[in-house]
Design a protein around this motif. Structure first.
Motif, PDB file in Angstrom:
ATOM      1  N   UNK A 207      16.391 -46.600 -13.792  1.00  0.00           N
ATOM      2  CA  UNK A 207      17.014 -47.607 -14.062  1.00  0.00           C
ATOM      3  C   UNK A 207      18.605 -47.464 -13.512  1.00  0.00           C
ATOM      4  N   UNK A 208      18.532 -47.393 -12.019  1.00  0.00           N
ATOM      5  CA  UNK A 208      19.900 -47.332 -11.574  1.00  0.00           C
ATOM      6  C   UNK A 208      20.841 -48.540 -11.644  1.00  0.00           C
ATOM      7  N   UNK A 209      20.242 -49.623 -11.970  1.00  0.00           N
ATOM      8  CA  UNK A 209      21.248 -50.594 -12.220  1.00  0.00           C
ATOM      9  C   UNK A 209      22.057 -50.422 -13.284  1.00  0.00           C
ATOM     10  N   UNK A 210      21.851 -49.532 -14.327  1.00  0.00           N
ATOM     11  CA  UNK A 210      22.723 -49.091 -15.335  1.00  0.00           C
ATOM     12  C   UNK A 210      24.038 -48.338 -14.496  1.00  0.00           C
ATOM     13  N   UNK A 211      23.739 -47.797 -13.573  1.00  0.00           N
ATOM     14  CA  UNK A 211      25.016 -46.844 -12.790  1.00  0.00           C
ATOM     15  C   UNK A 211      25.981 -48.063 -12.604  1.00  0.00           C
TER      16      UNK A 211
END
Length: 364
Positions: A207-211
């Protein structure tokens, strides 16, 4: 098995390629070293690149087969066990039910896996969360551990029988002795930048978009460096163009770990949908850098007792940003003591001792 020679282990592992890197590969190398230190004779072979005749020869001259994870190496291990009748230990690194759900595994795949796993003598799970998920898969429903006292080093249940599963948390070698990495705003001027790091694959389950959303929720002096690569990188670079233009976001690609790997960061982030026993979080703590995570079950298992402030209140980027800001207000000495206590529970000697018991109880 003769008592005149050390226990011989055939370690079945994945090929060492540019596309195969991360916690499992790191821990497989660590396991080979600690087993050798425990007096085992270890032969490590790629199940993909080694001719089957060679694998069969080594299996026949081994006392136990150890599969480095519960997919390809375990399938190969089952074939070798069928032909040699050697004991098979399978290492489970992540929550199987969640992994199968993410991959949209078919009913036939799940049924075949249950059949294959029926040949495994012992499963070593990296966390209680991972064990519960495995047992849930094998039983067809969520299940609790067959004996919570099996964690780490127990070899028998209360009935005297050796259980099929045991929990052995990952052990780690600190990448650096840099105990002064963490620095809260209590010790810095308010104008100093907040340096944040993310280390890991850029894939859907992480879920790197949450970064990016977390960075947007933080003050403008917060900067994020993304260390890693994956299928989502170009998508993330496109979504973060404004942050990159402002100098707040950098994509550094895949990096080779070294003694100063975590040194540039005051805090690291973990946004995964699921984990087993996340090595990047443990390595960060061992280097004196706190890791703030979304409150998925394995992270609660890791942090809740000693440092609950490292967990966001929910799985939103806003909650993760608040947790980072709250951390920056914490006394430095308390944070350092707390994360050192967590890291100490993952020592290599304990890891090796637990694995020695798990293997010996499997073949005796």
């Amino acid at each position: 098995m003769s008592s005149t020679h050390p226990v011989r282990v055939l370690l079945l592992q994945d090929s060492d390629t540019n596309n195969n890197w991360g916690g499992v590969q790191t821990m497989t190398q660590t396991l080979q070293l600690v087993l050798q230190e425990q007096g085992f004779e270890v032969t490590a072979l790629s199940w993909q690149q080694t001719k089957f005749v060679k694998l069969l020869y080594e299996a026949r001259h081994s006392d136990v087969l150890v599969a480095s994870h519960n997919f390809g190496p375990t399938y190969c291990g089952v074939a070798l066990k069928t032909l040699t009748r050697k004991h098979l230990v399978s290492w489970v690194h992540g929550p199987l039910l969640e992994v199968l759900q993410m991959s949209k595994a078919s009913w036939w795949k799940r049924r075949w896996l249950k059949h294959v796993y029926g040949y495994v003598d012992r499963f070593v799970c990296v966390s209680q969360t991972t064990e519960n998920s495995l047992l849930g898969f094998l039983s067809g429903a969520r299940a609790q551990s067959n004996d919570s006292s099996n964690r780490g080093n127990s070899s028998t249940t209360s009935s005297g029988k050796t259980p099929r599963t045991v929990v052995i948390p990952n052990g780690l070698t600190p990448l650096t002795g840099n105990a002064e990495s963490f620095d809260s705003h209590l010790n810095k001027s308010s104008s100093t930048n907040l340096s944040i790091g993310y280390i890991g694959r850029l894939s859907q389950e992480k879920r790197p978009h949450l970064l990016l959303e977390t960075l947007r929720a933080l003050p403008d002096d917060a900067h994020l460096s993304v260390v890693g690569d994956g299928v989502l990188r170009s998508e993330l670079e496109d979504a973060g163009k404004d942050l990159m233009a402002n100098g707040r976001l950098k994509f550094l690609g895949r990096q080779v770990s070294n003694r100063n790997f975590y040194k540039p960061y005051q805090v690291t982030l973990l946004t995964s949908l699921y984990e087993g026993c996340p090595m990047t979080a443990l390595e960060s703590l061992a280097c004196g850098v706190p890791c703030v995570a979304l409150p998925i079950q394995p992270m609660r298992e890791l942090f809740a007792l000693d440092a609950p402030y490292l967990l966001a209140h929910d799985e939103t980027p806003q909650a993760l940003a608040i947790a980072v800001l709250n951390l920056m207000r914490m006394p430095k000495e308390q944070v350092q003591n707390d994360i050192a206590r967590i890291a100490s529970k993952h020592s290599l000697p304990q890891f090796g001792h637990s694995w020695r018991i798990a293997i010996q109880s499997s073949i005796n």
